[in-house]
Design a protein around this motif. Sequence first.
Motif, PDB file in Angstrom:
ATOM      1  N   SER B   3      27.927  37.732  44.749  1.00 56.10           N
ATOM      2  CA  SER B   3      27.314  38.821  45.510  1.00 56.10           C
ATOM      3  C   SER B   3      28.374  39.591  46.288  1.00 56.10           C
ATOM      4  O   SER B   3      29.315  39.016  46.803  1.00 56.10           O
ATOM      5  CB  SER B   3      26.279  38.243  46.472  1.00 56.10           C
ATOM      6  OG  SER B   3      26.000  39.170  47.490  1.00 56.10           O
ATOM      7  N   THR B   4      28.221  40.905  46.349  1.00 60.36           N
ATOM      8  CA  THR B   4      29.172  41.694  47.127  1.00 60.36           C
ATOM      9  C   THR B   4      28.763  41.750  48.583  1.00 60.36           C
ATOM     10  O   THR B   4      29.481  42.258  49.414  1.00 60.36           O
ATOM     11  CB  THR B   4      29.236  43.138  46.597  1.00 60.36           C
ATOM     12  OG1 THR B   4      27.914  43.627  46.538  1.00 60.36           O
ATOM     13  CG2 THR B   4      29.912  43.208  45.262  1.00 60.36           C
ATOM     14  N   SER B   5      27.570  41.234  48.876  1.00 62.55           N
ATOM     15  CA  SER B   5      27.090  41.288  50.260  1.00 62.55           C
ATOM     16  C   SER B   5      27.945  40.402  51.152  1.00 62.55           C
ATOM     17  O   SER B   5      28.425  39.355  50.744  1.00 62.55           O
ATOM     18  CB  SER B   5      25.642  40.834  50.319  1.00 62.55           C
ATOM     19  OG  SER B   5      25.292  40.529  51.644  1.00 62.55           O
ATOM     20  N   HIS B 187      37.258  52.618  48.408  1.00 62.06           N
ATOM     21  CA  HIS B 187      35.888  52.124  48.567  1.00 62.06           C
ATOM     22  C   HIS B 187      35.445  51.346  47.337  1.00 62.06           C
ATOM     23  O   HIS B 187      34.886  50.244  47.440  1.00 62.06           O
ATOM     24  CB  HIS B 187      34.942  53.306  48.818  1.00 62.06           C
ATOM     25  CG  HIS B 187      33.503  52.917  48.843  1.00 62.06           C
ATOM     26  ND1 HIS B 187      33.003  52.022  49.764  1.00 62.06           N
ATOM     27  CD2 HIS B 187      32.465  53.270  48.052  1.00 62.06           C
ATOM     28  CE1 HIS B 187      31.707  51.848  49.537  1.00 62.06           C
ATOM     29  NE2 HIS B 187      31.361  52.594  48.502  1.00 62.06           N
ATOM     30  N   LEU B 188      35.721  51.922  46.147  1.00 56.46           N
ATOM     31  CA  LEU B 188      35.308  51.251  44.910  1.00 56.46           C
ATOM     32  C   LEU B 188      36.055  49.933  44.742  1.00 56.46           C
ATOM     33  O   LEU B 188      35.485  48.912  44.372  1.00 56.46           O
ATOM     34  CB  LEU B 188      35.564  52.167  43.700  1.00 56.46           C
ATOM     35  CG  LEU B 188      34.682  53.409  43.643  1.00 56.46           C
ATOM     36  CD1 LEU B 188      35.040  54.264  42.433  1.00 56.46           C
ATOM     37  CD2 LEU B 188      33.208  53.025  43.598  1.00 56.46           C
ATOM     38  N   SER B 191      34.451  47.443  47.180  1.00 59.05           N
ATOM     39  CA  SER B 191      33.043  47.068  47.065  1.00 59.05           C
ATOM     40  C   SER B 191      32.617  46.706  45.646  1.00 59.05           C
ATOM     41  O   SER B 191      31.579  46.076  45.446  1.00 59.05           O
ATOM     42  CB  SER B 191      32.150  48.205  47.575  1.00 59.05           C
ATOM     43  OG  SER B 191      32.338  49.351  46.780  1.00 59.05           O
ATOM     44  N   ARG B 192      33.400  47.099  44.634  1.00 64.18           N
ATOM     45  CA  ARG B 192      32.902  46.915  43.269  1.00 64.18           C
ATOM     46  C   ARG B 192      33.768  45.993  42.406  1.00 64.18           C
ATOM     47  O   ARG B 192      33.410  45.714  41.286  1.00 64.18           O
ATOM     48  CB  ARG B 192      32.823  48.274  42.548  1.00 64.18           C
ATOM     49  CG  ARG B 192      31.845  49.268  43.133  1.00 64.18           C
ATOM     50  CD  ARG B 192      30.490  49.188  42.471  1.00 64.18           C
ATOM     51  NE  ARG B 192      29.642  50.294  42.879  1.00 64.18           N
ATOM     52  CZ  ARG B 192      28.958  50.308  44.029  1.00 64.18           C
ATOM     53  NH1 ARG B 192      29.052  49.273  44.851  1.00 64.18           N
ATOM     54  NH2 ARG B 192      28.188  51.348  44.335  1.00 64.18           N
ATOM     55  N   THR B 193      34.897  45.583  42.903  1.00 65.50           N
ATOM     56  CA  THR B 193      35.787  44.819  42.028  1.00 65.50           C
ATOM     57  C   THR B 193      35.939  43.373  42.498  1.00 65.50           C
ATOM     58  O   THR B 193      35.592  43.032  43.628  1.00 65.50           O
ATOM     59  CB  THR B 193      37.184  45.449  41.985  1.00 65.50           C
ATOM     60  OG1 THR B 193      37.757  45.334  43.294  1.00 65.50           O
ATOM     61  CG2 THR B 193      37.140  46.899  41.576  1.00 65.50           C
ATOM     62  N   THR B 194      36.479  42.573  41.602  1.00 66.41           N
ATOM     63  CA  THR B 194      36.761  41.180  41.938  1.00 66.41           C
ATOM     64  C   THR B 194      37.751  41.109  43.083  1.00 66.41           C
ATOM     65  O   THR B 194      37.599  40.296  43.996  1.00 66.41           O
ATOM     66  CB  THR B 194      37.363  40.465  40.713  1.00 66.41           C
ATOM     67  OG1 THR B 194      36.581  40.796  39.576  1.00 66.41           O
ATOM     68  CG2 THR B 194      37.369  38.971  40.918  1.00 66.41           C
ATOM     69  N   ARG B 197      36.121  41.411  46.355  1.00 71.94           N
ATOM     70  CA  ARG B 197      35.445  40.183  46.792  1.00 71.94           C
ATOM     71  C   ARG B 197      36.460  39.158  47.293  1.00 71.94           C
ATOM     72  O   ARG B 197      36.193  38.420  48.233  1.00 71.94           O
ATOM     73  CB  ARG B 197      34.602  39.620  45.647  1.00 71.94           C
ATOM     74  CG  ARG B 197      33.358  40.441  45.388  1.00 71.94           C
ATOM     75  CD  ARG B 197      32.325  39.676  44.597  1.00 71.94           C
ATOM     76  NE  ARG B 197      32.745  39.453  43.212  1.00 71.94           N
ATOM     77  CZ  ARG B 197      32.608  40.361  42.247  1.00 71.94           C
ATOM     78  NH1 ARG B 197      32.079  41.526  42.524  1.00 71.94           N
ATOM     79  NH2 ARG B 197      33.003  40.097  41.035  1.00 71.94           N
ATOM     80  N   SER B 274      33.652  47.764  56.003  1.00 72.26           N
ATOM     81  CA  SER B 274      33.625  48.484  54.742  1.00 72.26           C
ATOM     82  C   SER B 274      34.362  49.800  54.908  1.00 72.26           C
ATOM     83  O   SER B 274      34.661  50.209  56.028  1.00 72.26           O
ATOM     84  CB  SER B 274      32.183  48.751  54.310  1.00 72.26           C
ATOM     85  OG  SER B 274      31.606  49.696  55.194  1.00 72.26           O
TER      86      SER B 274
END
Lengths: 340, 327
Positions: B3-5, B187-188, B191-194, B197, B274
């Motif tokens: 989860s990215t949360s 941002h990407l 929030s969107r990549t390994t 995380r 973020s």
Amino acid sequence: MKSLRKVFEVPAVLTLIHYRVVLILVATVLLSVSFVPGLTEFRTLSLSLDRAATLGLVAVGLTVVLLLGKLDLSVGSILALSGIAAIALQPQLGQFGAAAAGVLVGLLAGILNGFLVVVLQINSLVATLASMIFLRALCHFLTDSNPISGNDPLFGLAVSRALGGSFSLRTFIFLLAIILLFLWLTYTVSGRHTYAVGSNEDAATASGIRSGAYVFGAFVFSGLMSGIAGVMQSLATNTGSPVFGSTIALTAIAAVVIGGTRLEGGRGSALGTLGGVLVLAAITTTLEYESVASYYQNIVTGTILLILILLDRIASDSPRSALSLSSLLPTRAQKRSPAP
Amino acid sequence: MTSTSTVPPRATDEKRANKLLGGVALPVGILGLLIVGSLLSEQFLTTRNLTNVVINMSIVGIIVVGMTFVFIVRGLADLSVPAMVGIGALLALGLQPALGSVLAALVGVLAASLAGLINGLLIGYARLNPVITTLATGTIVLGVAQAAVGGVIVYGNDPELQAFLTGRLIGVPVIVLIFLAVALGGHLLLSRTTFGRWVYATGSNPEAARASAIPLQFTKGAAFWMTATLSGFSGVLLGLTLQTARPGVGAGYEFDAITAVVVGGVSLLGGFGSMPRALGGLLLVTLLSNIMVLNGIPTESQGLVMGSLIAAAVALDVYLRRRGGAS
């Protein structure tokens, strides 16, 4: 790499690393003496020390803050504000009264920092960044960004003039501060508690030490020292300037760290700080005498700093030093992990 | 860790309420500033002024993108920013006669990037304290940059490139477009990549991250490498738009960037924050500064407000975390 590790396990090498401040001090002083003729003359020495005294006083205050694992970026702003108070209040309070008021300003600024860090629980890096920005702006606001002059240029001369052919007043105050700090850290219970709080704040609190009070006190002490430094700097130059000390925080932190105090807290000494200040003073004197541009001085200082912290890391990673008490305590990174 | 949360599943209602308050405070603050600003000055809500605000944001904004990674990865802060901005600007202009504008700019970014690599290796792999390390490398890098150009003010001679950077493309200033591209990329990435995380995991719980086979050292090092590279890039842009650079050109940028990130509510303790938050903080700080300038408060005295704002923002953050936390 293996063989490199081996080298650092040799007791003699570890001892050398432990006393690296002495080593580097001897090296820089030898270099200075060979480059600057007459440095060993008492007068030259006294002058060099006088110039290092302002930095030294700030570094004394920072030593305690760093010992506790905190940081104080606001020392330069406090220095400027105290100096401005010591000059601007002269018509109202007289020269001695204004100087006392300047020192009081430093004390109050330290209390502000202590409040932010201990009561509001703000990380010391950000808290003192905020007070640094705030107090610096206050300096500009009070003076309209112009330097101000005192009414009697002769009054402040006593601060920087050699007393009876020996050191200047501020050199004496700096050396006295170092000695008192050394005695306090080494021979008193509260001094030892300071190390305990710096090594592990939570463990110290659990053993009945009021950690918060120590941290608060450290910031007040740092503010006081910066205040004294600022007042003497302004008296010596008969000027209160909003730009005084704008780079002194980083130089003073460098001096303290060169002296062997660790930013993670729990390790360091007053004599180490004396060594760190003297190293920087010797480098400055030498490079200025050789009229080397100041940016080369930055390269030299930065490199020494980097080598020393790297050596410190390697030494504390070696298995032999793993037996020391401080390495058995949890590191800052582990301690900071969020509550489960 | 799929989860990215960043909110742990055990979040209680109270926690959610706190998070809401923390998340709402920033937009409300920005909105409030827009209202106050337009009441105080007629010039505030004009396209020209707001364009100026965004242009002013762009140079620092590029650095803020990097600094956000440093904060979230629990790297404290990068104090070598002024040196990286300086070396970028000095080399980009100083090498122009020898290499041409584009190549000189490239060398400027590469030099900062190389210094950032050293930062990353020392902090990530040798586990040195970030504050003192970046302080030392910053001192060295700035010294080297000054030595390289002889320690004087450097002037550029490429008005065409300057005109392009300060000009507009499809109605938007080019420098703003560059900033937006960097911000979107950051941002990407976050929030969107390994890798993003990994950044959160490293910052929120290093022990758990290590146990999950996350490359801690790489992640931390990469954050510092990125910040240095972006600062160098920002310095190059600054130099090219001004066509002049002095060694101290980057002074204060580290504190500006830290202020923006902190006001945005990104925690210095790592693991939380973020890119939109950090950039929101930057927008708030820039708007506030703009309003003060329009109302005749000199830049030097604005710190009275900025310093208080930083302390208040962090104190609020600490308070909300403590109330919402498990303790």
